[in-house]
Write a protein that holds these residues in place. Sequence first.
Motif, short mmCIF file in Angstrom:
data_model
loop_
_atom_site.label_atom_id
_atom_site.label_comp_id
_atom_site.label_asym_id
_atom_site.label_seq_id
_atom_site.Cartn_x
_atom_site.Cartn_y
_atom_site.Cartn_z
N PRO A 11 0.87 -1.27 0.04
CA PRO A 11 0.13 0.06 0.08
C PRO A 11 0.93 1.32 -0.05
O PRO A 11 1.93 1.15 0.61
CB PRO A 11 -0.89 -0.25 1.10
N LEU A 12 0.47 2.30 -0.61
CA LEU A 12 0.88 3.57 -0.51
C LEU A 12 0.59 4.27 0.57
O LEU A 12 -0.59 4.49 0.98
CB LEU A 12 0.46 4.28 -1.80
N ILE A 13 1.54 4.88 1.32
CA ILE A 13 1.48 5.41 2.58
C ILE A 13 1.99 6.81 2.71
O ILE A 13 2.92 7.15 2.38
CB ILE A 13 2.16 4.74 3.68
N ILE A 14 1.07 7.79 2.59
CA ILE A 14 1.36 9.32 2.62
C ILE A 14 2.07 9.80 3.72
O ILE A 14 1.08 9.85 4.79
CB ILE A 14 0.14 10.14 1.84
N CYS A 15 3.12 10.35 3.75
CA CYS A 15 3.68 10.68 5.31
C CYS A 15 4.14 12.16 5.31
O CYS A 15 4.88 12.70 4.58
CB CYS A 15 4.98 10.10 5.69
N LEU A 16 3.23 12.94 5.95
CA LEU A 16 3.54 14.21 6.18
C LEU A 16 4.12 14.26 7.54
O LEU A 16 3.55 14.29 8.67
CB LEU A 16 2.34 15.18 6.04
N VAL A 21 13.21 12.78 10.58
CA VAL A 21 13.05 11.30 10.38
C VAL A 21 12.40 10.94 8.97
O VAL A 21 12.20 9.81 9.00
CB VAL A 21 11.90 10.64 11.24
N LYS A 22 12.23 11.73 8.06
CA LYS A 22 12.07 11.30 6.77
C LYS A 22 12.50 10.07 6.12
O LYS A 22 12.12 9.22 5.58
CB LYS A 22 11.81 12.40 5.66
N ASN A 23 13.56 10.13 5.79
CA ASN A 23 14.58 9.20 5.44
C ASN A 23 14.42 7.75 6.09
O ASN A 23 14.24 6.73 5.61
CB ASN A 23 16.13 9.46 5.30
#
Length: 261
Positions: A11-16, A21-23
């Motif tokens: 599944p595609l998980i959109i993370c704002l 911690v993005k990487n």
Amino acid sequence: MRINQLREDNPLIICLTNDVVKNFTANGLLALGASPAMATEVEELEDFIQHAGAVLINIGSLTKEIMPSMEKAVEAANKHHVPVVLDPVACSATAFRKEFCLKLIDHYDISVIRGNASEVKGLIEDASMKGTDSDLSLDPVTIAKKAGTQFGMAVIVTGKEDGIYVDGETRRLLNGTEMLTKVTGGGCLLGAIVSAFIYNKVKPTLSDLVEAVAYYNVSAERAEALAKGTLPGHFQINLLDMLNSTGESDIAENMRVEEVD
């Protein structure tokens, strides 16, 4: 269990999420078997979210500039029946953070709140914290139950032990390792993992959330063993490896869960 289907569906998980911690979050989701996207531009969020399995809102790097994107993401998720996980990072540290979190909770449908004990306590009553550090004397189970009852939604509260509340039922989870506090983004990555486990479920089940947290903590315990318990750099890399290799049998054999009245 849900993990095998998750890995098959990718599944595609959109993370704002916060800049620090993005990487690590993206790599953790890839290791699990999900597909991360760190989209934040208001103009494209709805295009992404209508194809997403879940949306994570993590306020670790909250600014006035990112707030409209976060609100747009939650609005689009609600419109397209996509679950939303809210991670109220350090919301007990400033009124700015707390007010924004309560605005999202009051005006939109949030599927799960995931935070440490001080953060979640700060959403339901007066509380204070130093940065992102949690008060270890607080009981995550009690706070999860109180917050879940007050807000009428699923709540995960993490600490030395973890508490999960869903629809009147509460569980205490006993797995985990202190090494998760020795690397940046341990809790933030869990928010993303929870998002992946509840993909396409606006109303997640208790078993979904227990499995998500148990999977993460069992993976962390396995990573600690490889790192000999003392090396945070080794632990972080090993955690990504264990998130990739931990499977249904590892979770079932090692998870420690208690039912709570």
